[in-house]
Design an enzyme around this catalytic site. Structure first.
Site, PDB file in Angstrom:
ATOM      1  N   ASP A 119      13.932  67.175  78.644  1.00 32.13           N
ATOM      2  CA  ASP A 119      14.088  68.568  79.014  1.00 32.13           C
ATOM      3  C   ASP A 119      13.630  69.415  77.830  1.00 32.13           C
ATOM      4  OD1 ASP A 119      16.083  68.235  77.144  1.00 32.13           O
ATOM      5  OD2 ASP A 119      17.746  68.531  78.538  1.00 32.13           O
ATOM      6  N   SER A 153      13.618  59.114  83.387  1.00 36.16           N
ATOM      7  CA  SER A 153      14.711  59.826  84.050  1.00 36.16           C
ATOM      8  C   SER A 153      15.964  58.982  84.205  1.00 36.16           C
ATOM      9  CB  SER A 153      14.272  60.313  85.433  1.00 36.16           C
ATOM     10  OG  SER A 153      13.247  61.269  85.316  1.00 36.16           O
ATOM     11  N   SER A 335      21.064  58.519  86.992  1.00 42.23           N
ATOM     12  CA  SER A 335      19.838  59.055  86.393  1.00 42.23           C
ATOM     13  C   SER A 335      20.174  60.300  85.578  1.00 42.23           C
ATOM     14  CB  SER A 335      18.821  59.374  87.492  1.00 42.23           C
ATOM     15  OG  SER A 335      19.322  60.394  88.335  1.00 42.23           O
ATOM     16  N   TYR A 336      19.162  60.889  84.961  1.00 44.81           N
ATOM     17  CA  TYR A 336      19.365  62.014  84.049  1.00 44.81           C
ATOM     18  C   TYR A 336      20.103  63.148  84.768  1.00 44.81           C
ATOM     19  CZ  TYR A 336      18.335  65.204  80.216  1.00 44.81           C
ATOM     20  OH  TYR A 336      18.442  66.068  79.157  1.00 44.81           O
ATOM     21  N   PRO A 337      21.256  63.601  84.207  1.00 42.35           N
ATOM     22  CA  PRO A 337      22.093  64.546  84.953  1.00 42.35           C
ATOM     23  C   PRO A 337      21.702  66.014  84.810  1.00 42.35           C
ATOM     24  CG  PRO A 337      23.208  63.887  82.941  1.00 42.35           C
ATOM     25  CD  PRO A 337      21.905  63.136  82.965  1.00 42.35           C
TER      26      PRO A 337
END
Length: 862
Positions: A119, A153, A335-337
């Site tokens: 991100d 991810s 997975s990526y939160p």
């Protein structure tokens, strides 16, 4: 053999990634900072055999701050923070020595692969790592590429291996957008916060908040809560009337009908409708319609929806929810939160996450049926281009995750399964009746196919009373017609879930920062979290928002911050210039700040109504050294002493209790001393209110108590009560606590180390003599005869706490139980490593701590 240096965002993440890539064939050791491990293995990279070194950081390596004097609230005009005050990048956590650690491990490496979170914040950390590591790496040959970025991810074998096989480059524009946000929030937030904190805390004593903070996102967040509060306060209930009819359709069974007019606000008209309807004895069926309807399965899960559900259904705050989600992610369960996307890409393998869930007793049957009959494609949602929706990546049990971890994982898993189930289908029957001249309706629903509601039972169609089989023209006897008097109700306070929705709608914060802003307004005592996780503003929160509206509504409305967020996104996309956005935004807020300062009287008028002036707050405690009148102790945060005669306020150590110290006075300024204590299991020390705020000696800094005062003869000072250097921290000195008897102790004046000794001793005092071995001060101990632990019925003994064999069994090291883990008596390094600079009266030098003595000290302090 060349070396590839790889860096992840967290230690647990680094270990998981290294384990996958090395297939478990790796060696690991702790790094020099003690927090991060280094995992090493050999493998291939861009067609050659290489040595891999995988490690991590612990979040941001650097943080932005003002330099030097600009961090001093007393010396700098807050207006200077908008442009004149220079900023610099400092280590986010100096104790971790992260820059040095990265340079030691990255020295001589040939390539670097960045495995930071994917991100904007992760991109920013990429460049923080590169700034530290690139100068010590081997120089590339010609145009050889040495910096790589991994995009992933989830922590699964497939995703990690795919990321390693398709490495890209870090995104400079996204990193710059984070730099811009950091600088804007620092300059704007600090300027407004410093001004209003000093202004209002200098006038009012019961604000009960240690910081009257302002934040470009935090303040609009509070604004939403106060706006709802104002609607509740200004709400005036209205009376209305509803006509209700009941008809008999079976033996001893009736059906309640809803009035098509819904409600009327005039009693006489309502009474008229009642009168003409009561005359009818039968209800005639006008129409019967049956329609098959569908309740759609949910969209795929993104961060904001997860936060909403966790607050509304699981009773978990947003900050807590994100912490749990990040833990589940780093452990490979989800997975990526942090994602804004609610749409799965067409090539996403939906069956693999389902296969992971075939053995869970709660949903195994549903999952097996989906795999055998075929999954439904999830509904098309919003594709933000960041990460796939939040997805369970591996099976888990309640025993593995425990409590809240399991509850959040269970919801994420059920939500995912629901997205690939069929919609819920039901038959809706609507019967229209006429009673006299008035029309009534009743509606019934019958489930045809439960679909996704099997896995999300709370979304199921509620069971309703069955409707009679009838046709147009059928007649039913009317059993009752009555008029119900009701009142309109005010809205309730905002729930966290509703606030999150408003923040997302108006562009306040990001999916990652929304929990932080909500947590901040709670921490600052601007709102309290009531039952049902509703946010009720405090007096302070209400007055602040009303004051902003009165002076400059744009400070609290979401519009200006939303516009800034759009500019920051343009920087991330490479469509706006970083420097121009920064300068333009700061110029706007600088003008607003000057207008706010000039108009502060408007907010002050509101403060006067809700809060008491300093002079009328608190209770008398200790005498002022200037006028010799009693100063008042104001217990509300931040606790402080105020002399109404001199109109002076003196800050005190926080997060503890303050009481008068034996009516003793400071020899320098005649102020009565007070005693600060963090509790019976913590540390305590006396302090002079004046010296604490105005250090008397050059080697002292603001915020130091008597246990750090270098006065050469004062009986309360470090010079007279210091015993020896702390056994754990570098700059602290163990100082006798003269108030601790009969459970005597000495405490470090820098860290939270406490040494208990000589329990039940009648008297303990620090001797002017020193230990020949370590230069620590000797201690004279006088025990009660009945409880003396000394050999041969002796009651008195002098010796070194560290070296004397008689004292060794009477000493026990502990750590203070402080109310706030970051409490420190004072800050800053001093020249001496003992009780003060130079020599004590009597010619004793500073105590010193030989390195070879540390092992011995540690051995009997355990």
């Amino acid at each position: 053999m060349k070396t590839v240096f790889m860096v992840a965002e967290k230690p647990s993440l680094a270990q998981s990634i290294a384990k996958i890539l090395s297939r478990g064939n790796m060696s690991s050791h702790k790094g020099l900072n003690g927090a991060c491990s280094v995992h090493e293995y050999t493998g291939s990279f861009i067609g050659q055999s290489v040595h891999f070194k995988m490690t991590s950081v612990c979040g941001h390596v650097m943080t932005l701050d003002f330099i030097g004097k600009y961090n001093n609230w007393d010396k700098v005009d807050p207006a200077e923070l908008f442009s004149k005050a220079p900023t610099e990048k400092k280590e986010a956590n100096p104790k971790l020595t992260m820059v040095k650690f990265l340079q030691v491990e990255g020295r001589g490496c040939d390539y670097i692969v960045l495995w930071l979170d994917c991100d904007k914040e992760g991109e920013n950390i990429c460049f923080e790592v590169l700034d530290a590591v690139l100068p010590v790496m081997n120089k590339p040959r010609g145009t050889e590429k040495t910096v790589y970025r991994a995009k992933f991810s989830s922590i699964t074998d497939t995703d990690i291996c795919n990321a390693m096989n398709s490495l890209g480059e870090p995104n400079r524009n996204e990193a710059l957008s984070v730099d811009a946000r950091q600088e804007l929030d620092l300059r704007i937030g600090c300027a407004f916060t410093r001004f209003q904190t000093k202004y209002f805390q200098g006038k009012y004593g019961n604000l009960d908040s240690s910081l009257i903070s302002f934040g470009p996102c935090q303040t609009p967040t509070l604004g939403f809560c106060v706006e709802r509060h104002d609607k509740i306060q200004s709400f005036k209930p209205e009376t209305y009337w509803v006509l209700q009819a009941k008809v008999n359709h079976e033996k001893e069974s009736s059906l309640t009908l809803e009035w098509d007019r819904v409600r009327v606000f005039d009693r006489e008209i309502a009474q008229m409708f009642l009168n003409i309807t009561k005359m009818a004895r039968e209800a005639k069926v006008e129409s019967v319609s049956k329609k098959e309807k569908a309740k759609q399965r949910p969209l795929a899960l993104n961060t904001v929806e997860m936060l909403r559900v966790a607050s509304a259904a699981l009773g978990m705050g947003p900050q807590h929810t994100m912490q749990i989600a990040e833990r589940l992610y780093t452990q490979g369960y989800i997975s990526y939160p942090r994602t804004e996307t609610t749409h799965y890409p067409e090539n996403f393998d939906l069956k693999e996450p389902l296969r992971q869930q075939t053995n869970n007793p709660y949903w195994a049957e549903t999952v097996k049926a989906l795999l055998s009959e075929g999954v439904n494609r999830p509904r098309k949602g919003h594709d933000a281009g960041d990460h796939p929706p939040i997805t369970p990546m591996r099976a888990a049990t309640e025993a593995e995750l425990g409590g809240d971890g399991w509850r959040l994982y269970e919801y994420i898993t059920r939500h995912f399964i629901a997205t690939v189930c069929a919609d819920c289908k039901y038959l809706q029957t609507t019967i229209s009746f006429i009673i006299g001249p008035e029309h009534f309706t009743c509606v019934g629903k019958m489930v045809i196919s439960p679909g996704f509601t099997e896995i999300m039972p709370w979304q199921s169609i509620p069971l309703e009373e069955s409707l009679p089989n009838c046709e147009k023209g059928d007649v039913f006897p009317v059993s009752e017609v009555k008029l119900l008097e009701k009142q309109t109700n005010p809205p309730d306070y905002l729930t966290e879930a509703e606030l999150i929705t408003l923040m997302e709608k108006h562009g306040i914060g990001t999916d990652a920062s929304i929990p932080v802003h909500i947590n901040n307004i709670c921490q600052r005592n601007y709102v309290t979290v009531e039952s049902g996780r509703r946010l009720k503003p405090t007096n302070l929160g209400i007055v602040l928002v009303h004051g902003y509206y009165k002076i400059d509504a744009e400070l609290v409305l979401p519009t200006i911050r939303s516009a800034v967020e759009k500019q920051l996104n343009l920087i991330a996309q490479g469509k706006a210039n970083y420097q121009q956005v920064l300068e333009h935004t700061l110029d706007i807020f600088k003008r607003k700040f000057h207008y706010f300062v000039d108009s502060i009287a408007g907010m002050d008028e509101l403060m006067e109504v809700s809060f008491s002036p300093l002079a009328a707050t608190g209770k008398p405690l200790s005498r002022c050294g200037k006028c010799h009148r009693f100063m008042k102790y104001i217990q509300a945060k931040p606790s402080r002493l105020h002399c109404s005669h001199c109109d002076e306020t003196y800050s005190l150590p926080q997060n503890g209790t303050i009481k008068l110290y034996k009516e003793l006075r400071c020899p320098l300024d005649d102020f009565e001393l007070v005693l600060w204590s963090s509790g019976s299991r913590g540390k305590s020390y006396p302090l002079c209110p004046y010296c604490y705020n105005h250090p008397p000696f050059r080697d002292m800094k603001k915020g130091m108590g008597c246990n750090e005062c270098t006065h050469p003869t004062c009986q309360h000072s470090l010079s007279m009560l210091g015993i020896g250097q702390c056994v754990e921290c570098e700059n602290g000195v163990l100082v006798l606590d003269p108030t601790s008897g009969p459970k005597w102790k000495m405490a470090c004046n820098k860290c939270n180390v406490i040494v208990h000794f000589f329990e039940n001793a009648h008297k303990v005092r620090v001797s002017p003599e020193t230990c020949e071995s370590c230069d620590a001060a000797l201690v004279d101990v006088d025990f009660n005869k009945a409880k003396s632990p000394l050999p041969g019925d002796e009651t008195q003994h002098s010796g070194c706490v560290f070296c004397d064999p008689v004292f060794q069994d009477l000493v026990e090291l502990k750590h203070a139980a402080t109310r706030h883990p970051m409490h420190r008596g004072g800050q800053g390094k001093r020249q001496g490593r003992g009780r003060g600079k130079g020599r004590r009266p009597g010619g004793r030098p500073n105590p010193k701590r030989p390195k070879d003595k540390m092992a011995a000290l540690a051995a009997y302090f355990v």
